[in-house]
Structure formats: structure tokens, C-alpha cells
Design a protein around this motif. Structure first.
Motif, PDB file in Angstrom:
ATOM      1  N   GLY A 163       0.774  -1.239   0.000  1.00 38.38           N
ATOM      2  CA  GLY A 163       0.000   0.000   0.000  1.00 38.38           C
ATOM      3  C   GLY A 163       0.800   1.280   0.000  1.00 38.38           C
ATOM      4  N   ASP A 164       0.263   2.238   0.753  1.00 38.31           N
ATOM      5  CA  ASP A 164       0.846   3.583   0.783  1.00 38.31           C
ATOM      6  C   ASP A 164       2.274   3.605   1.322  1.00 38.31           C
ATOM      7  N   ALA A 165       2.613   2.692   2.223  1.00 39.12           N
ATOM      8  CA  ALA A 165       3.965   2.677   2.794  1.00 39.12           C
ATOM      9  C   ALA A 165       5.004   2.406   1.707  1.00 39.12           C
ATOM     10  N   GLY A 166       4.714   1.480   0.796  1.00 40.24           N
ATOM     11  CA  GLY A 166       5.635   1.184  -0.305  1.00 40.24           C
ATOM     12  C   GLY A 166       5.743   2.352  -1.270  1.00 40.24           C
ATOM     13  N   LEU A 167       4.594   2.965  -1.582  1.00 38.60           N
ATOM     14  CA  LEU A 167       4.619   4.122  -2.490  1.00 38.60           C
ATOM     15  C   LEU A 167       5.400   5.283  -1.884  1.00 38.60           C
ATOM     16  N   ALA A 168       5.183   5.550  -0.607  1.00 35.26           N
ATOM     17  CA  ALA A 168       5.893   6.653   0.051  1.00 35.26           C
ATOM     18  C   ALA A 168       7.393   6.382   0.114  1.00 35.26           C
ATOM     19  N   ALA A 169       7.763   5.137   0.415  1.00 35.33           N
ATOM     20  CA  ALA A 169       9.189   4.807   0.489  1.00 35.33           C
ATOM     21  C   ALA A 169       9.849   4.935  -0.881  1.00 35.33           C
ATOM     22  N   LEU A 170       9.175   4.441  -1.929  1.00 36.40           N
ATOM     23  CA  LEU A 170       9.739   4.558  -3.272  1.00 36.40           C
ATOM     24  C   LEU A 170       9.852   6.024  -3.676  1.00 36.40           C
ATOM     25  N   ALA A 171       8.842   6.812  -3.384  1.00 35.72           N
ATOM     26  CA  ALA A 171       8.892   8.243  -3.711  1.00 35.72           C
ATOM     27  C   ALA A 171      10.057   8.924  -2.992  1.00 35.72           C
ATOM     28  N   THR A 172      10.315   8.515  -1.772  1.00 36.14           N
ATOM     29  CA  THR A 172      11.439   9.073  -1.016  1.00 36.14           C
ATOM     30  C   THR A 172      12.765   8.722  -1.678  1.00 36.14           C
ATOM     31  N   LEU A 173      12.921   7.455  -2.073  1.00 36.83           N
ATOM     32  CA  LEU A 173      14.163   7.037  -2.727  1.00 36.83           C
ATOM     33  C   LEU A 173      14.366   7.770  -4.047  1.00 36.83           C
ATOM     34  N   VAL A 174      13.335   7.781  -4.879  1.00 35.44           N
ATOM     35  CA  VAL A 174      13.448   8.423  -6.197  1.00 35.44           C
ATOM     36  C   VAL A 174      13.730   9.916  -6.035  1.00 35.44           C
ATOM     37  N   GLY A 175      12.996  10.571  -5.160  1.00 36.90           N
ATOM     38  CA  GLY A 175      13.235  11.990  -4.931  1.00 36.90           C
ATOM     39  C   GLY A 175      14.644  12.258  -4.433  1.00 36.90           C
ATOM     40  N   GLY A 176      15.130  11.409  -3.543  1.00 36.27           N
ATOM     41  CA  GLY A 176      16.488  11.571  -3.031  1.00 36.27           C
ATOM     42  C   GLY A 176      17.527  11.439  -4.122  1.00 36.27           C
ATOM     43  N   VAL A 177      17.367  10.431  -4.975  1.00 37.23           N
ATOM     44  CA  VAL A 177      18.333  10.240  -6.063  1.00 37.23           C
ATOM     45  C   VAL A 177      18.268  11.396  -7.053  1.00 37.23           C
ATOM     46  N   LEU A 178      17.060  11.849  -7.380  1.00 38.91           N
ATOM     47  CA  LEU A 178      16.946  12.969  -8.321  1.00 38.91           C
ATOM     48  C   LEU A 178      17.596  14.235  -7.756  1.00 38.91           C
ATOM     49  N   LEU A 179      17.372  14.526  -6.492  1.00 39.86           N
ATOM     50  CA  LEU A 179      18.010  15.694  -5.879  1.00 39.86           C
ATOM     51  C   LEU A 179      19.523  15.520  -5.794  1.00 39.86           C
ATOM     52  N   ALA A 180      19.978  14.311  -5.466  1.00 39.33           N
ATOM     53  CA  ALA A 180      21.424  14.060  -5.403  1.00 39.33           C
ATOM     54  C   ALA A 180      22.058  14.235  -6.783  1.00 39.33           C
ATOM     55  N   ARG A 181      21.382  13.781  -7.819  1.00 43.53           N
ATOM     56  CA  ARG A 181      21.907  13.966  -9.183  1.00 43.53           C
ATOM     57  C   ARG A 181      21.939  15.443  -9.551  1.00 43.53           C
ATOM     58  N   ALA A 182      20.910  16.159  -9.173  1.00 45.36           N
ATOM     59  CA  ALA A 182      20.835  17.583  -9.526  1.00 45.36           C
ATOM     60  C   ALA A 182      21.881  18.410  -8.783  1.00 45.36           C
ATOM     61  N   THR A 183      22.349  17.917  -7.655  1.00 48.24           N
ATOM     62  CA  THR A 183      23.338  18.657  -6.868  1.00 48.24           C
ATOM     63  C   THR A 183      24.716  18.002  -6.906  1.00 48.24           C
ATOM     64  N   ALA A 184      24.912  17.023  -7.784  1.00 50.01           N
ATOM     65  CA  ALA A 184      26.203  16.326  -7.879  1.00 50.01           C
ATOM     66  C   ALA A 184      27.318  17.344  -8.061  1.00 50.01           C
TER      67      ALA A 184
END
Length: 183
Positions: free
Chosen positions: A141-162
Motif C-alpha cells: 500500500g501507501d507505505a511502499g509508495l511513500a518509500a519509493l517516492a522518497t528514494l526516487v526523490g532523493g536520487v533525483l536531488l542528489a543527481r541535480a546537486t552532484a
């Protein structure tokens, strides 16, 4: 020049989809042309339309292949241990790494295709299915979606600030926040 066998044609097609999956995640769909994909596998651009009805069809297949590959990886993590929390931690260790940040072509399709799918809805259903399946592997459910969104958002921000210290701070902070397995 002779005709290729059906087996060779299938292999060439599969190689083109695999290359597109990598190239689109590396550079973005809009920045990769049909000629780039075909050249990367040693084929001429003229043969593209014998294999695919359109670039949009190739994008859809590439998105699907990216998620298929990712789900295979997640399955392998699960097979390596009977403990889902340990598999989750193994995913965090690789997902939130500098190597994953710096290699989008071989990285997660949820992160690699996110910007393209937001701009072009054609492969959106394939993407949404892949996101749902990845999230279900993490937690129901929502716990998996929220965790995946957190991971994806983190990687996208890390890439943008590399290249700045904040990039690795983001990877560490997301890893720390996500470490307990979502329930």
C-alpha cells in the motif's frame, strides 16, 4: 547484403530496446534520436521502422524493460536472504550510493524516466505499472509508495546537486530516514 534470420532480427530488436533503455535514462528521451539508438547497437537507422512502429513505441518498451530489469534485481535481493528487512537494506545501500547517482543509464527506471514521463504521457501506463510493482516489493500500500517516492526523490536531488557537498548529504539523509523497513 543478405537478409538476417528471424532469430537475428529478434536479437537486433532486443539489443535496440536494451540500448534505448540505457540511453534514454542517461540523456533523456528528447535528447536521444532513433539514429543514436541504432548506431549504439551497430545497426543503421533505416532499419528502425522495420522493428518498431514509432519512437514512442520504443520508449514504451524501453520503460517496460527498465522496470522488468529492476524487478528482477529486487527479486534477486529477496532470494539472497529470507529477511525482507535485509533485502531492503541491501537496496538502500546500492540505490542511495554515489555509483547509482552517477550512472543513471544503469540505474532505477523510476528515477531515470521520471522527467520524461512527466512531459510525455504516452508511456505513462507502463511507467505507473512499474512504479506500483516496485512499491509493492518494498511494502504494501501507501507505505511502499511513500518509500519509493522518497528514494526516487532523493536520487533525483542528489543527481541535480552532484559536485557539491549537499549531494552526498542528501544520499546519507535519505538512507538514514528510510533505513527502517516501511510497514
Amino acid at each position: 547484403m543478405g537478409r538476417v534470420s528471424q532469430a537475428e532480427a529478434r536479437a537486433n530488436r532486443a539489443a535496440a530496446v536494451q540500448a534505448a533503455t540505457r540511453l534514454f535514462r542517461e540523456s533523456g528521451v528528447a535528447n536521444v534520436g532513433v539514429a543514436d539508438v541504432m548506431k549504439s547497437v551497430g545497426l543503421t537507422p533505416g532499419g528502425f521502422y522495420k522493428r518498431f512502429p514509432s519512437k514512442a513505441a520504443l520508449v514504451d518498451e524501453a520503460v517496460g524493460m527498465g522496470f522488468t530489469d529492476m524487478l528482477r534485481y529486487l527479486s534477486e535481493l529477496s532470494e539472497d536472504t529470507d529477511d525482507h528487512a535485509a533485502a531492503w537494506q541491501a537496496l538502500l545501500d546500492t540505490y542511495l550510493s554515489v555509483q547509482h547517482r552517477d550512472d543513471p543509464g544503469e540505474g532505477c527506471p523510476a528515477a531515470g524516466f521520471a522527467g520524461d514521463i512527466a512531459r510525455d504521457p504516452a508511456p505513462r501506463q507502463t511507467y505507473a505499472t512499474g512504479v506500483r510493482e516496485m512499491a509493492a516489493w518494498i511494502a504494501p500500500g501507501d507505505a511502499g509508495l511513500a518509500a519509493l517516492a522518497t528514494l526516487v526523490g532523493g536520487v533525483l536531488l542528489a543527481r541535480a546537486t552532484a559536485g557539491s557537498p549537499v549531494s552526498e548529504e542528501i544520499l546519507r539523509a535519505v538512507s538514514d530516514a528510510a533505513s527502517p523497513l516501511p510497514e
